[in-house]
Design an enzyme around this catalytic site. Structure first.
Site, PDB file in Angstrom:
ATOM      1  N   TYR A 151     -15.282 -21.247  18.074  1.00 57.63           N
ATOM      2  CA  TYR A 151     -14.624 -20.623  16.910  1.00 57.63           C
ATOM      3  C   TYR A 151     -13.222 -21.153  16.641  1.00 57.63           C
ATOM      4  CZ  TYR A 151     -13.166 -17.638  20.862  1.00 57.63           C
ATOM      5  OH  TYR A 151     -12.715 -17.187  22.077  1.00 57.63           O
ATOM      6  N   LYS A 152     -12.743 -22.070  17.482  1.00 58.77           N
ATOM      7  CA  LYS A 152     -11.394 -22.616  17.239  1.00 58.77           C
ATOM      8  C   LYS A 152     -11.513 -23.856  16.353  1.00 58.77           C
ATOM      9  CE  LYS A 152      -9.661 -20.344  21.317  1.00 58.77           C
ATOM     10  NZ  LYS A 152      -9.578 -20.384  22.781  1.00 58.77           N
TER      11      LYS A 152
ATOM     12  N   ARG B 230       3.412 -19.645  17.848  1.00 55.52           N
ATOM     13  CA  ARG B 230       2.471 -20.755  17.987  1.00 55.52           C
ATOM     14  C   ARG B 230       1.900 -21.138  16.620  1.00 55.52           C
ATOM     15  NH1 ARG B 230      -3.137 -20.386  21.403  1.00 55.52           N
ATOM     16  NH2 ARG B 230      -3.601 -18.940  19.715  1.00 55.52           N
TER      17      ARG B 230
ATOM     18  N   ASP C 253     -11.971 -27.070  30.876  1.00 57.60           N
ATOM     19  CA  ASP C 253     -12.105 -26.199  29.724  1.00 57.60           C
ATOM     20  C   ASP C 253     -11.552 -26.949  28.514  1.00 57.60           C
ATOM     21  OD1 ASP C 253     -11.626 -24.341  27.681  1.00 57.60           O
ATOM     22  OD2 ASP C 253     -11.462 -22.692  29.111  1.00 57.60           O
TER      23      ASP C 253
ATOM     24  N   PHE D 263      -5.378 -20.189  30.459  1.00 58.34           N
ATOM     25  CA  PHE D 263      -5.767 -19.027  29.658  1.00 58.34           C
ATOM     26  C   PHE D 263      -6.290 -17.931  30.592  1.00 58.34           C
ATOM     27  CE2 PHE D 263      -8.433 -16.575  26.778  1.00 58.34           C
ATOM     28  CZ  PHE D 263      -7.665 -16.532  25.633  1.00 58.34           C
TER      29      PHE D 263
END
Ligand SMILES: *Cc1c(COP(=O)(O)O)cnc(C)c1O
Length: 419
Positions: free
Chosen positions: A224-225, A378, A199, A130
């Site tokens: 928040y995921k 996605r 991560d 990312f």
């Protein structure tokens, strides 16, 4: 024979996790396949946030730091997240953002290797990591004289050598969903004399993670995921107890002080992971995050992350089967690993058009996925609230978008600021 909608309804009826969907407020007419980007709001969140705002803040004001336990929220919510990632109580705290926490742990890891082996001057990461992870590493490498080397997944092993200081990886790739073997890579990096920063943004709450079992060094992750903490929810940070007390982390703020309310002019770090706090905790966001984490803990009596993982695999396998059989001939190719064992809780397809407009046309039909440049569609599958029938219905919409060529409409080809 492809799976029918009737088959999907039967699987839903037999799903031991089906009642967990009631913990969420899913908007009518929406099939939400983007929990990997922003988790759905738990039903408990609005009331809890209102309580924090109206009672704890509005009525009790500053007393709430003590009476409502605000000051302990980073540790309290941290202990709950620790249960989801194989960490012990008191080893993980909630603070800041993933980007900021990466800066802290990467700096600490570099300092530890520098003390033990100053000749090591390379940070290795994955080219398709990312971007914020790479940018933080790039900034640190520039300011502290390290070389950041970016490699493909199958080149990692060749870079575990005497020049390596820190290997920094995201366990589940944000774009393809490919999963790294945390235990094996950590062991290999340790054999080479380096430390590893993991991560867990697309792992925490999505797949079983065992930081202790893998003997990992440092980890960060996102609220928040899959943890359903709400937009901009604070992130978490973990350091193995053998490292946590070894160095000041670079953002030595007062909440990481051993006695912040003694207001001494000199910094004296708290023991353990508490020193990885920096400033005043975001109380309202932490309360919302706790509601999100509680939805995952509600799955514990039903089999926990192992059960969630089983359902997640069933959903992603079903999606791949249905897209490949029903959307054939439209140029879609699977961009995620076919082997479910190394695929996270998401499925990506690539398309030569880019795919942005297809995602927009699906969103207009109430099927929310997302687009990741340059050419990936996605779809995230959160087993807490996604049913097999949702998967079937999403693919039915996809068939319509492709066969009616809806995605070619001009309105679906305008790029918005956030994709
Ligand atoms: C989502 C995500 C982030 C987000 O970082 P923020 O600091 O919250 O913006 C970082 N890294 C990875 C791998 C992610 O998936």
């Amino acid at each position: 024979m492809t799976t029918t909608r009737q088959d999907c309804l039967a699987r839903d009826a037999a799903d031991p996790l089906r009642e967990l969907r009631d913990l969420f407020d899913l908007p009518e007419g929406t099939i939400y396949l983007d929990g990997n980007s922003l988790g759905v709001m738990p039903r408990a969140t609005p009331q809890r946030v209102a309580q924090v705002v109206q009672d704890e803040w509005g009525r009790d004001l500053i007393k709430s730091w003590n009476t409502a336990g605000w000051i302990h929220l980073p540790q309290r919510v941290g202990d709950k997240i620790a249960q989801l990632v194989g960490a012990g109580p008191g080893e993980l705290v909630v603070a800041d953002s993933t980007s900021v926490n990466l800066f802290k742990v990467l700096t600490a890891a570099l300092r530890i290797t520098d003390e033990d082996a100053p000749e090591r001057n390379v940070i290795v990461s994955e080219r398709s990591n990312f971007p914020t992870d790479l940018y933080i590493a790039e900034g640190l490498a520039r300011s502290q004289g390290y070389e950041l080397v970016l490699v493909e997944p199958d080149e990692i092993a060749a870079h575990l050598n005497e020049r390596l200081a820190v290997l920094m990886l995201t366990q589940v790739n944000y774009r393809t969903g490919r999963v790294h073997d945390m235990a094996a890579l950590t062991a290999a990096a340790h054999r080479a004399g380096a430390l590893v920063v993991w991560d867990l943004c697309h792992s925490a709450g999505a797949i079983p993670v065992d930081l202790t079992g893998a003997d990992a060094d440092f980890a960060v992750g996102c609220g928040y995921k899959y943890l359903n903490g709400g937009p901009g929810a604070p992130a978490f940070v973990w350091a193995h107890p053998r490292h946590a007390g070894r160095f000041w982390q670079p953002l030595s703020g007062w909440m990481g002080h051993a006695e912040p309310f003694e207001f001494t002019p000199e910094y004296r770090p708290a023991t353990g992971i508490t020193r990885y706090l920096c400033g005043t905790p975001p109380v309202i966001s932490l309360a919302a995050l706790e509601c999100g984490v509680d939805t995952l803990l509600a799955a514990q009596p039903l089999g926990g992350l192992a059960a969630l993982r089983r359902k997640s695999i069933a959903l992603t396998e079903l999606f791949i089967e249905l897209v490949e059989s029903r959307c054939q001939g439209h140029g879609l190719s699977l961009a995620s690993p076919r082997d479910a064992g190394i695929r996270g809780s998401q499925v990506c397809f690539a398309h030569e058009s880019g795919g942005y407009a297809m995602v927009q046309a699906l969103i207009a039909r109430g099927v929310i996925g997302d687009f990741r440049a340059p050419d990936v569609l996605r779809f995230g599958f959160t087993p807490l609230y996604t049913s097999h029938a949702d998967v079937w219905d999403a693919v039915e919409h996809f068939v319509q978008v492709l066969e009616k060529e809806e995605w070619r409409e001009a309105r679906f080809n305008q790029r918005a600021a956030v994709t």
